[in-house]
Enzyme design. Sequence first.
Site, PDB file in Angstrom:
ATOM      1  N   LYS A  91       0.836  -1.220   0.000  1.00  0.00           N
ATOM      2  CA  LYS A  91       0.000   0.000   0.000  1.00  0.00           C
ATOM      3  C   LYS A  91       0.861   1.256   0.000  1.00  0.00           C
ATOM      4  O   LYS A  91       0.406   2.325  -0.446  1.00  0.00           O
ATOM      5  CB  LYS A  91      -0.961  -0.021   1.191  1.00  0.00           C
ATOM      6  CG  LYS A  91      -0.313  -0.192   2.572  1.00  0.00           C
ATOM      7  CD  LYS A  91       0.120   1.093   3.207  1.00  0.00           C
ATOM      8  CE  LYS A  91       0.872   0.822   4.495  1.00  0.00           C
ATOM      9  NZ  LYS A  91       1.344   2.050   5.173  1.00  0.00           N
ATOM     10  N   GLU A 115       9.342   4.086   3.033  1.00  0.00           N
ATOM     11  CA  GLU A 115       9.380   2.670   2.667  1.00  0.00           C
ATOM     12  C   GLU A 115       8.849   2.416   1.258  1.00  0.00           C
ATOM     13  O   GLU A 115       9.274   1.482   0.584  1.00  0.00           O
ATOM     14  CB  GLU A 115       8.575   1.839   3.677  1.00  0.00           C
ATOM     15  CG  GLU A 115       9.213   1.725   5.059  1.00  0.00           C
ATOM     16  CD  GLU A 115      10.365   0.718   5.118  1.00  0.00           C
ATOM     17  OE1 GLU A 115      10.785   0.228   4.055  1.00  0.00           O
ATOM     18  OE2 GLU A 115      10.838   0.439   6.228  1.00  0.00           O
TER      19      GLU A 115
END
Length: 338
Positions: A194, A284
Site C-alpha cells: 500500500k 518505505e
Amino acid sequence: MEKQKIAVLGPGSWGTALSQVLNDNGHEVRIWGNVPEQIDEINQQHTNTRYFKDVVLDENITAYADLAQALKGVDAVLFVVPTKVTRLVAKQVAATLDHKVVIMHASKGLEPDSHKRLSQVLEEEIPVELRSEIVAVSGPSHAEETIVRDITLISAASKDLDTAKYVQTLFSNHYFRLYTNNDVIGVETAGALKNIIAVGAGALHGLGYGDNAKAAIIARGLTEITRLGVKMGANPLTYSGLSGVGDLIVTGTSVHSRNWRAGDQLGRGEKLEDIERNMGMVIEGISTTKAAYELAQELGVYMPITQAIYSVIYQSASIDQAIKTIMSSEFREENEWS
C-alpha cells in the site's frame, strides 16, 4: 494480563507510539535505539522531539542504547526498525537473547533484493528455540494519532492463533484494538504494497488531480496489491479488511503519511533525493516499489500502477508520461486476475 516486559526495537514515530500503548496497559517498556542523544532525551526529558514536538512520554518508559540490557528478561520483542536493517538487527537479537520470547514486528515493507516478507527474515535469523511464531502487527495507523490516543484498529497476524491472541491482549485497550488473523502473507503484503499506491496517490494530488483520480488509484491499486498477494499465497479476503483496504485508505489520503507526502512533492516537481533528505524518516514506498516491481516480473503479475511508479522513480520517466501510459494501456475487465 499480568505485567509483561517488552523490548521495542526502534525509537521512531511508530515504535514510540506503540511503546506508549504498551505502557498505558501497565507493561514494562524498554525502547532500544542506536542514537545516544535520542536515548538520553527519552530518559531525561521524556520526549522524542524528532518525531513528536508536543508529546511528553510516561517516565516509566525507559530507553536503552545497550541491546543486551534492553533484552534482559523480556517476555516479548517488538521490531519497529526500517525494512532494510531488519535482518541486521535480527542477527544482533539472535546473538544476544538467552531465553525464548514472543517476537513481533510492526514494520511495513519487503526486504530489498531478496523480496522477502519481514516475518520470513525474522524466522531465518532468530532460531526457533528462542522465539514464538512471528506476529505481524499491521493496519491503518498513523503514529501521530495513536500517540494522542486517537481510536486505532489494526491486526495481529500469526500462523499460531494463541500467539496472535497474546499480542492482541498485550496491546488492546479503550483506544487501541487488535483483531487476530492467521493470514500472515496477506497482512504483510498489504502493509508493504500500500505504500507504493500511497506514493502514486500523493503524486496525483501534487499534479492537481481531484477526488475521481484519488478513488481510481486506491481502488485499482488495491486490485493489483491483491493480485500479487494471492499469487504469493494470501487469502483475498484479507485485502478487504483492516490491513488491506483500511491501511490503503489511511496511507493513500493523509498528510500524515510520509509516502503520500513524498508522492505529493514528486507531483509538484521536486527531486526524489531532495525529498528523501528533507523527510528525515524512511520512505518505505520507494524501496518497496523496486521490490514489488521485480517480484511482479518474476511471478508474471500484472501491476500497471506499480510499474508506472517504478518508471518514475527508477527510470527517470515523467509522471505525466506514466499517467498517459496507464490511461492508454489495453482495455481490460475489472475483475481480471492475470
